[in-house]
Design an enzyme around this catalytic site. Structure first.
Site, short mmCIF file in Angstrom:
data_model
loop_
_atom_site.label_atom_id
_atom_site.label_comp_id
_atom_site.label_asym_id
_atom_site.label_seq_id
_atom_site.Cartn_x
_atom_site.Cartn_y
_atom_site.Cartn_z
N CYS A 77 0.89 -0.92 0.08
CA CYS A 77 0.08 -0.25 -0.53
C CYS A 77 0.81 1.33 -0.16
CB CYS A 77 -0.97 -0.41 1.32
SG CYS A 77 -1.94 1.25 1.27
N CYS A 128 -4.39 1.44 6.64
CA CYS A 128 -4.88 2.67 6.23
C CYS A 128 -6.68 3.17 5.56
CB CYS A 128 -4.28 3.25 5.98
SG CYS A 128 -3.57 3.07 4.22
N CYS A 148 -8.76 -4.92 -9.04
CA CYS A 148 -8.49 -4.57 -10.32
C CYS A 148 -8.06 -2.95 -9.27
CB CYS A 148 -9.54 -3.28 -11.37
SG CYS A 148 -9.27 -2.52 -12.85
#
Ligand SMILES: [Zn+2]
Length: 160
Positions: A77, A128, A148
């Site tokens: 991330c 987060c 996706c």
């Protein structure tokens, strides 16, 4: 129509509370939540990353260098560094966005969004809450799923 007027439309229809509640789900055990203010996120993220991760924007297809990333490694991330996918989970969907058939266990959580009026399953980072993309049921084996993902919401870490 702006996102805000969509939201007030949905709130009039009684759909907004569901959307708002989804991002406040606690992360799975063992994942320390990261909660920052918009101002703090703006300092950490580029404007494009902020638009995707914090405002559920979508990057233009075929713009991410990660579409062509074929090396072994992990995808983290871009907001908080939590590993979400491995290179073994990636496949070429031809959509113009990095696509994965699986996620690392517990790394993402889902909610339903109605931004295109038809409900879609949005997914976000379990640590987060950053929005990453949408999951569809037309992916390859072994899961049949297609995550996706906006490339700008990920960073790639090559295996050492
Ligand atoms: Zn994150």
């Amino acid at each position: 129509m702006t996102r805000r007027s969509f939201l007030s439309l949905f709130s009039a229809l009684g759909l907004a509370p569901k959307m708002a509640a989804a991002n406040h789900e606690p992360p799975p055990a063992g994942i320390e939540p990261l909660r920052l203010s918009d101002a703090e996120w703006k300092k950490r993220l580029t404007p494009t990353q902020f638009d995707v991760l914090r405002d559920e924007g979508t990057e233009r297809p075929f713009t991410s260098p990660l579409n062509d990333e074929k090396r072994a490694g992990r995808y983290l991330c871009a907001g908080c560094g939590l590993p979400l996918f491995t290179s073994a989970m990636k496949f070429d969907s031809g959509t113009g966005w990095p696509s994965f058939h699986s996620t690392l266990p517990g790394a993402v959580q889902t909610s339903t969004d109605f931004k295109l009026l038809l409900p879609r399953t949005e997914y976000h980072c379990a640590r987060c809450g950053g929005h990453h993309g949408h999951v569809f049921n037309d992916g390859p084996a072994p899961t049949g799923k297609r995550y996706c993902n906006n490339g700008v919401a990920l960073t790639f870490e090559a295996a050492s």
